[in-house]
Scaffold this motif. Structure first.
Motif, short mmCIF file in Angstrom:
data_model
loop_
_atom_site.label_atom_id
_atom_site.label_comp_id
_atom_site.label_asym_id
_atom_site.label_seq_id
_atom_site.Cartn_x
_atom_site.Cartn_y
_atom_site.Cartn_z
N ALA A 189 0.82 -1.21 0.00
CA ALA A 189 0.00 0.00 0.00
C ALA A 189 0.86 1.26 0.00
N SER A 190 1.92 1.25 0.80
CA SER A 190 2.78 2.43 0.86
C SER A 190 3.52 2.63 -0.46
N GLY A 191 3.98 1.53 -1.05
CA GLY A 191 4.68 1.64 -2.32
C GLY A 191 3.80 2.18 -3.43
N LEU A 192 2.54 1.74 -3.46
CA LEU A 192 1.59 2.24 -4.45
C LEU A 192 1.41 3.75 -4.30
N LEU A 193 1.27 4.20 -3.08
CA LEU A 193 1.06 5.63 -2.84
C LEU A 193 2.30 6.45 -3.20
N MET A 194 3.47 5.92 -2.87
CA MET A 194 4.71 6.62 -3.23
C MET A 194 4.85 6.75 -4.74
N MET A 195 4.60 5.65 -5.44
CA MET A 195 4.73 5.66 -6.89
C MET A 195 3.77 6.66 -7.52
N ALA A 196 2.53 6.68 -7.04
CA ALA A 196 1.54 7.59 -7.60
C ALA A 196 1.89 9.03 -7.29
N ALA A 197 2.36 9.29 -6.07
CA ALA A 197 2.73 10.66 -5.69
C ALA A 197 3.91 11.15 -6.52
N GLU A 198 4.87 10.27 -6.74
CA GLU A 198 6.03 10.64 -7.55
C GLU A 198 5.61 10.98 -8.98
N ALA A 199 4.76 10.13 -9.56
CA ALA A 199 4.32 10.37 -10.94
C ALA A 199 3.50 11.65 -11.06
N ALA A 200 2.74 11.98 -10.00
CA ALA A 200 1.90 13.17 -10.05
C ALA A 200 2.65 14.45 -9.70
N GLY A 201 3.90 14.30 -9.26
CA GLY A 201 4.68 15.48 -8.91
C GLY A 201 4.26 16.14 -7.62
N VAL A 202 3.81 15.35 -6.65
CA VAL A 202 3.39 15.92 -5.36
C VAL A 202 4.58 16.55 -4.65
N ALA A 203 4.35 17.70 -4.06
CA ALA A 203 5.44 18.49 -3.49
C ALA A 203 6.11 17.80 -2.30
N ARG A 204 5.33 17.23 -1.37
CA ARG A 204 5.92 16.68 -0.16
C ARG A 204 5.25 15.37 0.24
N PHE A 205 6.06 14.45 0.76
CA PHE A 205 5.57 13.14 1.18
C PHE A 205 6.12 12.87 2.57
N VAL A 206 5.22 12.62 3.52
CA VAL A 206 5.62 12.37 4.91
C VAL A 206 5.21 10.95 5.30
N LEU A 207 6.15 10.16 5.75
CA LEU A 207 5.91 8.80 6.22
C LEU A 207 6.08 8.77 7.73
N ILE A 208 5.03 8.34 8.44
CA ILE A 208 5.13 8.17 9.89
C ILE A 208 5.54 6.73 10.15
N SER A 209 6.74 6.55 10.64
CA SER A 209 7.26 5.22 10.90
C SER A 209 6.85 4.78 12.30
N SER A 210 7.35 3.62 12.74
CA SER A 210 6.92 3.10 14.04
C SER A 210 8.00 2.17 14.59
N LEU A 211 9.04 2.77 15.18
CA LEU A 211 10.08 1.96 15.79
C LEU A 211 9.80 1.67 17.26
#
Length: 220
Positions: A90-112
């Motif tokens: 799911a995260s990879g799909l969203l990253m790929m789509a955001a990259e292709a659309a030229g979205v300005a900023r992408f924030v990933l909330i991780s969980s260590l």
């Protein structure tokens, strides 16, 4: 601006949506089920149903075009996280789509540092969940996006303090706790700061205002 949020039905996502709306921005929830979309729309929050089978992909592309940012906050430590939360697909799909659309900023909330409720809900699936989080971090680092990975301490429902600690570097590790409302404020600042805040950040409760803490780390 429009901000697409995957994980908007979590405790963190709801607080983030409230803070974005208070600024005059428009959060758009990305959910997996029709009833989630309908519940969000009934509360006044726009939402799209998107899943890996292809449902909603055309609508997702339309929403991404011109969006100011994307936040991936699934499974960030709330009681609603499930065994599949944070999976790389799911995260990879969203990253790929955001990259292709030229979205300005992408924030990933991780969980260590998953909280007790998340550890209990995942049980034996916890190692796989944490591994998926690290895989998502690595994939994001390889994308042509203005990205920021936020690694929070254990999330709480305490009232916001407006004060945080932020550490950067190659592999910053969170410690302690942080109220979800304060973490949401950090995300909003990452989405809106000029110049952009990028890289890996460990965030917890602290003694500095959000803007000051992020500015000092980014400047260093």
């Amino acid at each position: 601006m429009d901000v697409l949020v995957m994980g908007i039905t979590t405790g963190l996502g709801a607080r983030l949506a409230d803070q974005l709306r208070a600024r005059g921005d428009r959060p758009i929830g990305l959910v997996h089920r029709l009833e989630q979309r309908d519940d969000l729309r009934a509360s006044g929050v726009d939402a799209l149903v998107v899943n890996e089978s292809g449902e909603g992909h055309a609508e997702l592309w339309g929403a991404l075009t011109g969006a100011g940012g994307v936040v991936l906050a699934t499974g960030s430590g709330t009681e609603t996280a499930g065994p599949s939360a944070g999976r790389a697909g799911a995260s990879g799909l969203l990253m790929m789509a955001a990259e292709a659309a030229g979205v300005a900023r992408f924030v990933l909330i991780s969980s260590l540092l998953p909280g007790r409720a998340l550890r209990e809900s995942l049980g034996d699936g916890l190692p796989a969940y944490l591994s998926a989080k690290r895989a998502a971090e690595q994939e994001l680092r390889e994308r042509a996006l203005s990205w920021c990975v936020v690694r929070p301490g254990r999330l709480t429902d305490e009232p916001a303090t407006g004060l945080v600690s932020v550490r950067g570097g190659e592999d910053p590790r969170p410690d302690g706790t942080i109220p979800r409302a304060d973490l949401a404020a950090v995300i909003v600042e990452v989405l809106t700061a000029d110049p952009p805040v990028t890289g890996l950040l460990a965030v917890g409760a602290g003694s500095e205002p959000v803007t000051t803490a992020l500015r000092s780390v980014h400047a260093g």
